[in-house]
Scaffold this motif. Structure first.
Motif, PDB file in Angstrom:
ATOM      1  N   THR A 101       0.901  -1.071  -0.083  1.00 31.36           N
ATOM      2  CA  THR A 101      -0.018   0.033   0.019  1.00 31.36           C
ATOM      3  C   THR A 101       0.951   1.319  -0.019  1.00 31.36           C
ATOM      4  O   THR A 101       1.749   1.281   0.639  1.00 31.36           O
ATOM      5  N   LEU A 102       0.695   2.102  -1.135  1.00 32.16           N
ATOM      6  CA  LEU A 102       1.493   3.335  -0.848  1.00 32.16           C
ATOM      7  C   LEU A 102       1.061   4.280  -0.176  1.00 32.16           C
ATOM      8  O   LEU A 102      -0.368   4.452   0.282  1.00 32.16           O
ATOM      9  N   PRO A 103       1.925   5.064   0.675  1.00 31.74           N
ATOM     10  CA  PRO A 103       1.675   5.928   1.586  1.00 31.74           C
ATOM     11  C   PRO A 103       0.817   7.261   1.180  1.00 31.74           C
ATOM     12  O   PRO A 103       1.151   7.663   0.082  1.00 31.74           O
ATOM     13  N   HIS A 104       0.035   7.867   2.059  1.00 27.79           N
ATOM     14  CA  HIS A 104      -0.693   9.022   1.868  1.00 27.79           C
ATOM     15  C   HIS A 104       0.342  10.177   1.915  1.00 27.79           C
ATOM     16  O   HIS A 104       1.245  10.220   2.336  1.00 27.79           O
ATOM     17  N   GLY A 105      -0.152  11.111   1.366  1.00 29.31           N
ATOM     18  CA  GLY A 105       0.603  12.531   1.389  1.00 29.31           C
ATOM     19  C   GLY A 105       1.667  12.372   0.150  1.00 29.31           C
ATOM     20  O   GLY A 105       2.493  13.397  -0.168  1.00 29.31           O
ATOM     21  N   TYR A 106       1.735  11.629  -0.745  1.00 32.52           N
ATOM     22  CA  TYR A 106       2.663  11.347  -1.774  1.00 32.52           C
ATOM     23  C   TYR A 106       2.037  11.356  -3.320  1.00 32.52           C
ATOM     24  O   TYR A 106       0.712  10.806  -3.291  1.00 32.52           O
ATOM     25  N   HIS A 107       2.728  11.621  -4.236  1.00 34.08           N
ATOM     26  CA  HIS A 107       2.126  11.258  -5.613  1.00 34.08           C
ATOM     27  C   HIS A 107       2.338   9.852  -5.897  1.00 34.08           C
ATOM     28  O   HIS A 107       3.603   9.424  -5.393  1.00 34.08           O
ATOM     29  N   HIS A 108       1.610   9.012  -6.536  1.00 35.87           N
ATOM     30  CA  HIS A 108       1.496   7.576  -6.669  1.00 35.87           C
ATOM     31  C   HIS A 108       1.694   7.418  -8.068  1.00 35.87           C
ATOM     32  O   HIS A 108       0.906   8.090  -9.250  1.00 35.87           O
ATOM     33  N   VAL A 109       2.594   6.495  -8.426  1.00 33.69           N
ATOM     34  CA  VAL A 109       2.625   6.106  -9.894  1.00 33.69           C
ATOM     35  C   VAL A 109       2.536   4.382  -9.796  1.00 33.69           C
ATOM     36  O   VAL A 109       3.269   3.846  -9.019  1.00 33.69           O
ATOM     37  N   ARG A 110       1.678   3.611 -10.673  1.00 34.45           N
ATOM     38  CA  ARG A 110       1.678   2.390 -10.810  1.00 34.45           C
ATOM     39  C   ARG A 110       1.703   1.925 -12.293  1.00 34.45           C
ATOM     40  O   ARG A 110       0.463   2.391 -12.790  1.00 34.45           O
ATOM     41  N   VAL A 111       2.452   1.676 -13.113  1.00 38.78           N
ATOM     42  CA  VAL A 111       2.345   1.230 -14.636  1.00 38.78           C
ATOM     43  C   VAL A 111       3.070   0.014 -14.782  1.00 38.78           C
ATOM     44  O   VAL A 111       3.841  -0.520 -13.935  1.00 38.78           O
ATOM     45  N   GLU A 112       2.606  -0.505 -15.851  1.00 39.15           N
ATOM     46  CA  GLU A 112       3.296  -1.633 -16.425  1.00 39.15           C
ATOM     47  C   GLU A 112       3.224  -2.053 -17.717  1.00 39.15           C
ATOM     48  O   GLU A 112       2.190  -1.257 -18.419  1.00 39.15           O
TER      49      GLU A 112
END
Length: 169
Positions: free
Chosen positions: A15-26
């Motif tokens: 789980t990616l942390p709150h307060g950050y910009h997230h990227v998930r690509v494939e």
């Protein structure tokens, strides 16, 4: 060993942390053991970053947990120094990858994970997961521009392990 500039070490694995910009690509980069093995060797030699346009030096090749990564990226007339530390690295028969975290002096704060999977169907899937936030005054000030640069680099990273005719130079 230097300490990374964020507390959530390893969060790109879940789980990616709150307060950050997230990227998930494939991206599917091909089929078969030969494609997976070549891509794995390239990944652990820093060729993803080099093919994406960054100057890169690794404290050791192939990289492993604890490897220091120094990158330089030119954006127009600007040159960004991007120091990172590999916080996770693993290579098995059907998966491999590494994650690096930002060190003091990096324009951002956060972590980026690059991984490959050889699927039972033979497809080779290249994935990138990241979380970041501005780490310096100029990235806070130029937030939208930083996101454009990050999106561009992510696209270039995804192309870096594709078969040669598809690669961006």
């Amino acid at each position: 060993m230097e300490k990374v500039t964020y507390a959530e070490v390893g969060a790109t694995a879940g789980t990616l942390p709150h307060g950050y910009h997230h990227v998930r690509v494939e991206r599917d980069i091909g089929r078969g053991r030969e494609v997976f093995d070549r891509a794995s060797d390239d990944l652990f030699a820093g060729l993803v970053q080099r093919r994406a346009g960054a100057d890169i030096e690794l404290s050791e090749v192939p990289l492993r947990e604890g490897t220091r990564v120094w990158m330089r990226l030119r954006v127009g007339p600007l040159v960004f120094h991007i120091p990172c530390l590999v916080v996770w690295a693993e290579r098995t028969t059907d998966s491999c990858g590494f994650a690096y975290g930002t060190l003091p002096g990096h324009p951002e704060r956060g972590e980026e994970r690059f991984s490959l999977r050889l699927m039972p169907s033979g497809e080779v899937i290249f994935s990138i997961v990241a979380f970041s936030q501005p780490g310096r005054w100029f990235t806070r000030l130029g937030g939208p521009i930083a996101r454009v640069v990050q999106a561009r680099m992510t696209r270039r990273y995804l192309s870096a392990l594709a078969p040669a005719p598809d690669r961006q130079r």
